[in-house]
Scaffold this active site. Structure first.
Site, PDB file in Angstrom:
ATOM      1  N   LYS A  40       0.820  -1.226   0.000  1.00 28.64           N
ATOM      2  CA  LYS A  40       0.000   0.000   0.000  1.00 28.64           C
ATOM      3  C   LYS A  40       0.849   1.269   0.000  1.00 28.64           C
ATOM      4  CE  LYS A  40      -3.746  -2.342   2.363  1.00 28.64           C
ATOM      5  NZ  LYS A  40      -4.580  -2.509   1.161  1.00 28.64           N
ATOM      6  N   GLY A  41       1.884   1.289   0.862  1.00 31.68           N
ATOM      7  CA  GLY A  41       2.703   2.500   0.971  1.00 31.68           C
ATOM      8  C   GLY A  41       3.365   2.839  -0.349  1.00 31.68           C
ATOM      9  N   THR A 221     -14.355   4.866   1.457  1.00 29.95           N
ATOM     10  CA  THR A 221     -14.421   4.547   0.026  1.00 29.95           C
ATOM     11  C   THR A 221     -15.390   3.374  -0.139  1.00 29.95           C
ATOM     12  OG1 THR A 221     -12.478   3.115   0.120  1.00 29.95           O
ATOM     13  CG2 THR A 221     -12.094   5.424  -0.427  1.00 29.95           C
ATOM     14  N   GLY A 223     -15.926   1.413  -3.024  1.00 32.30           N
ATOM     15  CA  GLY A 223     -15.680   0.601  -4.223  1.00 32.30           C
ATOM     16  C   GLY A 223     -16.364   1.188  -5.439  1.00 32.30           C
ATOM     17  N   ASP A 253      -5.346   2.615  -2.921  1.00 29.37           N
ATOM     18  CA  ASP A 253      -4.032   3.284  -2.845  1.00 29.37           C
ATOM     19  C   ASP A 253      -3.987   4.486  -3.790  1.00 29.37           C
ATOM     20  OD1 ASP A 253      -3.279   1.351  -1.065  1.00 29.37           O
ATOM     21  OD2 ASP A 253      -2.416   0.060  -2.609  1.00 29.37           O
TER      22      ASP A 253
HETATM   23  P1  ADP Z   1      -9.905  -0.589  -1.602  1.00 28.18           P
HETATM   24  O1  ADP Z   1      -9.186  -0.729  -2.900  1.00 28.18           O
HETATM   25  O2  ADP Z   1      -9.045  -0.033  -0.520  1.00 28.18           O
HETATM   26  O3  ADP Z   1     -10.671  -1.803  -1.173  1.00 28.18           O
HETATM   27  P2  ADP Z   1     -12.355   0.612  -2.635  1.00 28.18           P
HETATM   28  O4  ADP Z   1     -12.694  -0.714  -3.222  1.00 28.18           O
HETATM   29  O5  ADP Z   1     -13.365   1.231  -1.750  1.00 28.18           O
HETATM   30  O6  ADP Z   1     -10.986   0.576  -1.802  1.00 28.18           O
HETATM   31  O7  ADP Z   1     -11.994   1.593  -3.836  1.00 28.18           O
HETATM   32  C1  ADP Z   1     -11.380   2.835  -3.629  1.00 28.18           C
HETATM   33  C2  ADP Z   1     -11.877   3.821  -4.666  1.00 28.18           C
HETATM   34  O8  ADP Z   1     -11.554   3.335  -5.965  1.00 28.18           O
HETATM   35  C3  ADP Z   1     -13.374   4.031  -4.689  1.00 28.18           C
HETATM   36  O9  ADP Z   1     -13.770   5.010  -3.746  1.00 28.18           O
HETATM   37  C4  ADP Z   1     -13.573   4.510  -6.134  1.00 28.18           C
HETATM   38  O10 ADP Z   1     -13.189   5.866  -6.243  1.00 28.18           O
HETATM   39  C5  ADP Z   1     -12.549   3.665  -6.899  1.00 28.18           C
HETATM   40  N1  ADP Z   1     -13.118   2.405  -7.436  1.00 28.18           N
HETATM   41  C6  ADP Z   1     -13.023   1.161  -6.883  1.00 28.18           C
HETATM   42  N2  ADP Z   1     -13.672   0.244  -7.659  1.00 28.18           N
HETATM   43  C7  ADP Z   1     -14.165   0.920  -8.717  1.00 28.18           C
HETATM   44  C8  ADP Z   1     -14.933   0.567  -9.879  1.00 28.18           C
HETATM   45  N3  ADP Z   1     -15.335  -0.708 -10.098  1.00 28.18           N
HETATM   46  N4  ADP Z   1     -15.266   1.541 -10.749  1.00 28.18           N
HETATM   47  C9  ADP Z   1     -14.886   2.838 -10.560  1.00 28.18           C
HETATM   48  N5  ADP Z   1     -14.168   3.240  -9.480  1.00 28.18           N
HETATM   49  C10 ADP Z   1     -13.808   2.306  -8.572  1.00 28.18           C
END
Ligand code: ADP
Length: 300
Positions: A40-41, A221, A223, A253
């Site tokens: 991550k970092g 966040t 997703g 990240d």
């Molecule tokens: P992590 O990767 O830490 O699990 P998330 O899945 O919440 O975090 O995703 C982080 C950010 O990435 C979301 O807030 C969004 O901006 C973007 N993102 C993640 N998945 C998608 C997707 N399928 N389509 C568009 N943007 C996405």
């Protein structure tokens, strides 16, 4: 002066993409594999640098072939390697990543390696760097005492601190007052609050709980649904970009790196969140984590 200092880990990501994530006991014939930079970092530092931010990376690696990959990756991305400790008694970390090519979703096993032996007294020189930074960004992949010490130092020196609490694990009460921005994903937010998040109302409820613990600003966040921001007064909900995700590894990240970058430019919060949301969406279009971080020119 370094604008942004990132404390975290580098690992070599070994990712396998196929029509599904295999279940326990199952073997599938996959489509593609990739070995590239992760952790991550390191991913967050790459995201910052590719947007044009000045960043320093504090970490620890082994003196092995994946350690070489770490140094090459940092140099290629214009990130100084001066604050990366190399220890020949330690192995550089690796992560095994299984990606579902239809949804871009993944399952990951990270072996942290060298940074798990990081000690507070090893990073005295790096502490000075934190003190002179504008923004300090970290996660929960290095030992907790080191993370807390750096967060406290950063806060005392007037830095804006961002804790991306990933992977989710217990943190002591001392953490909360040293965090300006807390950026969990949905699962992590549930871990810290007990609130299962399926809509904006749940996100608000979870954010409320976190604010009551002493955190100043919360960004959850969501997703493919986007993000929710709350600072005790202002509430912002942004939908995710409409993209066809190939691999969401490192999306969080990209988000945290871009958030740190835009906060360092002193943009209003809504603009910072918009940029982070956009950069994170773009990062899902490529297989891999560190290598999938977009460049400033990709934003148009
Ligand atoms: P992590 O990767 O830490 O699990 P998330 O899945 O919440 O975090 O995703 C982080 C950010 O990435 C979301 O807030 C969004 O901006 C973007 N993102 C993640 N998945 C998608 C997707 N399928 N389509 C568009 N943007 C996405």
């Amino acid at each position: 002066m370094s604008e942004i200092t990132v404390l975290g880990i580098f690992v070599a990501d070994i990712s396998f993409s196929g029509h599904k994530i295999p279940s326990i006991g199952e073997t599938i014939l996959g489509k593609k594999y990739n070995v590239g930079p992760g952790g991550k970092g390191c991913n967050q530092a790459i995201a910052i640098s590719r947007l044009g931010g000045k960043t320093n990376f504090i970490s620890k690696i082994g003196k092995d072939s994946y350690g070489e990959l770490a140094l090459k990756t940092l140099e290629k991305n214009k990130i100084s390697t001066k604050n990366v400790i190399q220890d020949s008694n330690q192995q550089t970390g690796v992560a095994g990543i299984l990606v579902d090519q239809n949804t871009g979703k993944n399952a990951i096993n990270v072996i942290v390696g060298a940074p798990s032996s990081l000690k507070v007294n090893e990073i005295e020189k790096q502490i000075d760097l934190i003190k002179s930074s504008k923004i300090f960004l970290t996660q929960l992949e290095v030992p907790k005492d080191v993370t807390l010490h750096c967060l406290k130092t950063a806060k005392e020196s007037g830095c804006i601190t961002i804790l991306n609490p990933a992977p989710a694990s217990e943190i002591s009460k001392d953490y909360y007052s040293n965090i300006d921005y807390f950026t969990p994903n949905e699962t992590e937010a549930e871990f810290y609050t007990g609130v299962k998040i399926s809509n904006q109302r749940d996100a608000k409820k979870a954010a409320d709980k976190l604010i009551n613990l002493g955190i100043k600003k919360v960004v959850i966040t969501l997703g493919e649904k986007g993000l929710f921001y709350f600072d005790g007064k202002e509430e912002i909900y942004l939908k995710a970009s409409n993209v066809k995700a190939v691999d969401t590894t490192g999306a969080g990240d990209a988000f945290n790196g871009a958030l740190a970058f835009s906060l360092s430019k002193e943009k209003p919060i809504k603009e910072c969140l918009k940029l982070a949301n956009k950069v994170a969406g773009l990062s899902t279009l490529k297989l891999g984590a560190g290598d999938a971080m977009p460049f400033i020119g990709d934003l148009d």
